[in-house]
Design an enzyme around this catalytic site. Sequence first.
Site, short mmCIF file in Angstrom:
data_model
loop_
_atom_site.label_atom_id
_atom_site.label_comp_id
_atom_site.label_asym_id
_atom_site.label_seq_id
_atom_site.Cartn_x
_atom_site.Cartn_y
_atom_site.Cartn_z
N GLY A 194 0.82 -1.20 0.00
CA GLY A 194 0.00 0.00 0.00
C GLY A 194 0.86 1.26 0.00
O GLY A 194 2.09 1.21 0.13
N CYS A 195 0.22 2.39 -0.17
CA CYS A 195 0.95 3.65 -0.30
C CYS A 195 1.58 4.08 1.02
O CYS A 195 2.80 4.32 1.09
CB CYS A 195 0.02 4.74 -0.84
SG CYS A 195 -1.56 4.88 0.01
N TYR A 196 0.78 4.15 2.08
CA TYR A 196 1.36 4.49 3.39
C TYR A 196 2.43 3.47 3.79
O TYR A 196 3.51 3.86 4.27
CB TYR A 196 0.27 4.53 4.46
CG TYR A 196 -0.68 5.71 4.39
CD1 TYR A 196 -0.23 7.01 4.45
CD2 TYR A 196 -2.06 5.51 4.30
CE1 TYR A 196 -1.11 8.09 4.42
CE2 TYR A 196 -2.95 6.58 4.27
CZ TYR A 196 -2.47 7.87 4.33
OH TYR A 196 -3.34 8.92 4.31
N THR A 235 4.43 1.71 1.99
CA THR A 235 5.67 1.89 1.24
C THR A 235 6.50 3.04 1.81
O THR A 235 7.69 2.89 2.12
CB THR A 235 5.36 2.16 -0.25
OG1 THR A 235 4.71 1.01 -0.80
CG2 THR A 235 6.63 2.44 -1.04
N ALA A 236 5.87 4.19 1.96
CA ALA A 236 6.61 5.35 2.47
C ALA A 236 7.14 5.11 3.88
O ALA A 236 8.26 5.51 4.21
CB ALA A 236 5.71 6.59 2.44
#
Lengths: 344, 344, 344, 344
Positions: free
Chosen positions: B149-151, B153-154
């Site tokens: 997911g996006c969160y 990954t970061a």
Amino acid sequence: MIKVGIVGGTGYTGVELLRLLAQHPEAHVEVITSRSEEGMRVPDMYPNLRGHYDDLAFSVPDVGRLGACDVVFFATPHGVAHSLAGELLATGTRIIDLSADFRLRDADEWSKWYGQAHGAPDLLDQAVYGLPEVNRDAIRQARLIAVPGCYPTATQLGLIPLLEAGLADTSTLIADCKSGVSGAGRGASVGSLLGESSESMKAYTVTGHRHLPEIRQGLQLAAKGPVGLTFVPHLTPMIRGIHATLYATVKDRSVDLQNLFSERYANEPFVDVLPKGSHPETRSVRGSNMCRIAVHRPQDGDLVVVLSVIDNLVKGASGQAVQNMNIALGLEETLGLAHPALMP
Amino acid sequence: MIKVGIVGGTGYTGVELLRLLAQHPEAHVEVITSRSEEGMRVPDMYPNLRGHYDDLAFSVPDVGRLGACDVVFFATPHGVAHSLAGELLATGTRIIDLSADFRLRDADEWSKWYGQAHGAPDLLDQAVYGLPEVNRDAIRQARLIAVPGCYPTATQLGLIPLLEAGLADTSTLIADCKSGVSGAGRGASVGSLLGESSESMKAYTVTGHRHLPEIRQGLQLAAKGPVGLTFVPHLTPMIRGIHATLYATVKDRSVDLQNLFSERYANEPFVDVLPKGSHPETRSVRGSNMCRIAVHRPQDGDLVVVLSVIDNLVKGASGQAVQNMNIALGLEETLGLAHPALMP
Amino acid sequence: MIKVGIVGGTGYTGVELLRLLAQHPEAHVEVITSRSEEGMRVPDMYPNLRGHYDDLAFSVPDVGRLGACDVVFFATPHGVAHSLAGELLATGTRIIDLSADFRLRDADEWSKWYGQAHGAPDLLDQAVYGLPEVNRDAIRQARLIAVPGCYPTATQLGLIPLLEAGLADTSTLIADCKSGVSGAGRGASVGSLLGESSESMKAYTVTGHRHLPEIRQGLQLAAKGPVGLTFVPHLTPMIRGIHATLYATVKDRSVDLQNLFSERYANEPFVDVLPKGSHPETRSVRGSNMCRIAVHRPQDGDLVVVLSVIDNLVKGASGQAVQNMNIALGLEETLGLAHPALMP
Amino acid sequence: MIKVGIVGGTGYTGVELLRLLAQHPEAHVEVITSRSEEGMRVPDMYPNLRGHYDDLAFSVPDVGRLGACDVVFFATPHGVAHSLAGELLATGTRIIDLSADFRLRDADEWSKWYGQAHGAPDLLDQAVYGLPEVNRDAIRQARLIAVPGCYPTATQLGLIPLLEAGLADTSTLIADCKSGVSGAGRGASVGSLLGESSESMKAYTVTGHRHLPEIRQGLQLAAKGPVGLTFVPHLTPMIRGIHATLYATVKDRSVDLQNLFSERYANEPFVDVLPKGSHPETRSVRGSNMCRIAVHRPQDGDLVVVLSVIDNLVKGASGQAVQNMNIALGLEETLGLAHPALMP
């Protein structure tokens, strides 16, 4: 590999040139100049370019180094190209000027609008106006190319099919244009602060914007005669994009406008005539070199409404500059420019 | 040419896959499915893709046609990949799933957070978590890849150097994350209207966001032990971008954090550790697959602050999916993903 | 009618003072100063005020004219109030200083953070920190009021209930704050251009922001002891608003936090404790003097997350200044400040 | 105290009515209806109103309760006022309808544009078009007031001075209008998502927008004859604001347009004619009931360009509705509407 020089690379058209050339398979930036940022590495100013130009630093303009390039772009305020172009052309390189210096064919007209004497009137004869959809053949031979302005690109592409066909009343043309704030450049100014220009819309320079004579010149060439144009630019709360809403009265309602536009641009790689009834969005061209156009005749009346959108930094500046480079150097015209727009 | 299928291509991760694959020299999209938009041509839904996919239309999912592809991306709501993956894997194709269906290794945990039974627990064994910076070797062999997911990954990219080095107190990790609204998808919802979400900032689901167990799972693998994590996502008035501000207490102040991060990611093409003292901006990765990271220890205290930015639709979704495809199919990892971010 | 003077009225806090005072039934602006804009009529600079201050023009600061006012606001860069306050207080007027000049009680600390000698250390004894929720009684008697900064207001109001109750581990407080760009003021700067700060999020001055010592001072007073604080400010792509996300470890999980906050602020007209489970949006206070707060304890753990939002120009500056004026002059505290926020 | 009822208070014009009436010293909202949100307290839907309407909850429309009010606002989709107005007027209350139901004097025209039969043609005779700058006397006596639409308000106020003076060629009027997205209402729709409408500009319904016949009707009354109007609305990436750019050809270049406009609106509290050469910004009226107008004649030609800005939710809807209420009930016209715009 084509050797590229860039004069004045610290503004928005400069960084956009670098972004586009990073994707160009045949071009390599050898020199980029900036007096104020001499010695700074390019990615230190533009973090989006980290990993792409790690060995490139801004240097003071040097005719020798620039002259060794196959092509030199000017991404400078007006007046700079005037002062360097002659010497540089003498080295045999080509110049693609993104500033307004060589756009107007009449030096006096230029002086009037830019408030200073024209610095290189003797070069005007060889300057070619770099709108490929009109001037492709001349661009092929050109040594000095004047890249059109952003408003002029969107407006001319939207109106010339009507004018070339002799279909419009040329005395009452109106261009109501909306631009993102990057059109105002990267200079610090109160009016372009997010706190001042976000969540707001305004017109500016209704009395007369510098792009007016450039647009008029182009429209008159298409119309083969004088043109009466009202041009009202607006500042829109977005970064990129120009939306030109163009009004013209047609002399003959029976003409199939959709067909006229489609045929005019049938072979143009960067002009996309949308299906009848469409409303182009500026985001549909964000980051791309496309111009998307729709043509309407509301309530089947005399008034034609053309909607024309571009990204002001791409087709309205740096992308069109690369397109000119491709044409002038005999490369495929779409090289490095074929990627889709960023949406959303 | 690699044959690509996309299941569920009408949302933001779908159009982003299409944008990226249009620039990919080795991939060709053969099939794209959508039940609701069956028959609609892709460029009619996404005008930025006009000229790129003019012959591609949405079709109803068909295992035969999808199975004939070399790789099938799922850009679907959770649950869909569960129901199709088994049958599709049996055809011999690879699956790269952008949804949450195979991210959590524990089916019960998945059920708890997603409020429904896990639809394919038997496939979990072969599912590989597609974070290349951690799992590159496994991705090479994988038939079923769960794109992070996006969160997650970061956050993981920002914290794992500390955790792998055993440097952080694992009981008090905090991820304060800010996301653009495209993270909420393209579905019509009042909360994502410009009139509701522009000119405002808010936290949401402080009680517990679905990405929490995914992040925790990844951090625990890096830390080789349990992790106490507080994750607070915020909705930010922009389209794209995630800014993760990460807080961890270090056990040893003498370690050179800048060096630790630089070395951890020295060979990673899509992780850029910024120079000491930097503050990455989300726009520096807009449209690109890069993650840019800066590490700080304010006032030379115990608390480390890591700043990690990605484009949620690229490195946080579709770009990372393409990166996984490149790895899994033995292509160069950066193929189709090397363009710079769009800035401004 | 209260006679009001404003020193330095051309910035955002200046125009906001004028907006709020235009709605105030008991105040009349007699003098507004600006050296650079001397002679310009106020509505010529701020068109939103046309019809409100048509007879008011900027003038050069004059102690005589200012001293004839009942109260003088300073909406100036730091250092200005230092140089004028002594002379002005001698006239008998009150000073409400929106700058940082008198916020820190320790002149050396001030010098360290502001990079110049403190210009009026002898006045520090009589300066009152103008946070009404903490200092109301002192404000009633004050001749010199230091209006808190924007981040300090949102952060202190969010944390002091925990600190006053002795409930938080004071060594590990974190304030992750997000501010609209108007917090950077109306000065022309590249970083605050819409083209640079829109569609992007970034942290800044992670190493140490000038509001850090001010926040710490306030928290220490509430905690009656030393406080370890990490403060990370972020620039958010919106004009107005601060969202403070505050993290504190509680020593006792059994305390009813919702009740603690509700009771602490039960009689405060400008602090609104939201129902349990809420997520305040900055737009819910846009243009208003409210601070809205929600308190969470995710996953029933030790870490408390407080969400606190204000309009940085109102409760974070000019509105709080007017609130201080009302208190100091014995008016009803909410006078001129009772209007709802502008939403959407 | 005036007793106010609101039918359909959950949309943007509803919450804006509540915001404005909260500041109105003579009005008290007794009833607010919503079928879908029955029982919900107003501040639970609109957190900006917490502290203002804590005892007010949405209820199902009831003619008895509404009829007991002195005035009832309709903030409903079209068609609703048609069905309730007759019965409600019979109770003796006044109706101020913000929808389009009674704006067009011709029931057939209404049916054509709204795609359904007119539901109350018998009431058209008593309906008064609530543009105070034109109809103030009639509004004083009215029992049923049709509040003008947002585009019609900005456009009519900009053009009527020219038309009333017989100065414009009425066959070629153009209204190029730009609106913030709140004009599209609070309903969930993909096109109004921040992800779709931010960072972009587009025209819409060029073929014919429902406000076209309303504008034309008003212009024809001013011109005392038929009018040819082209109206092109644009969606602008901001929440509030309309910028109307109006084009008209003048028959007589010698008329002092600045004077004409200034005199026409000399006594109007909510129309502000800016000094010659001005460019009004929509933010200069954000949250306020003002319309600001500038008039230009570029290059001293025949074409007049009028720039007219309003806040679409205030002068374009709820503010004008309150203005009508004040007039109809014999109150001071500016009551509750005198606050300045929110800028920045």
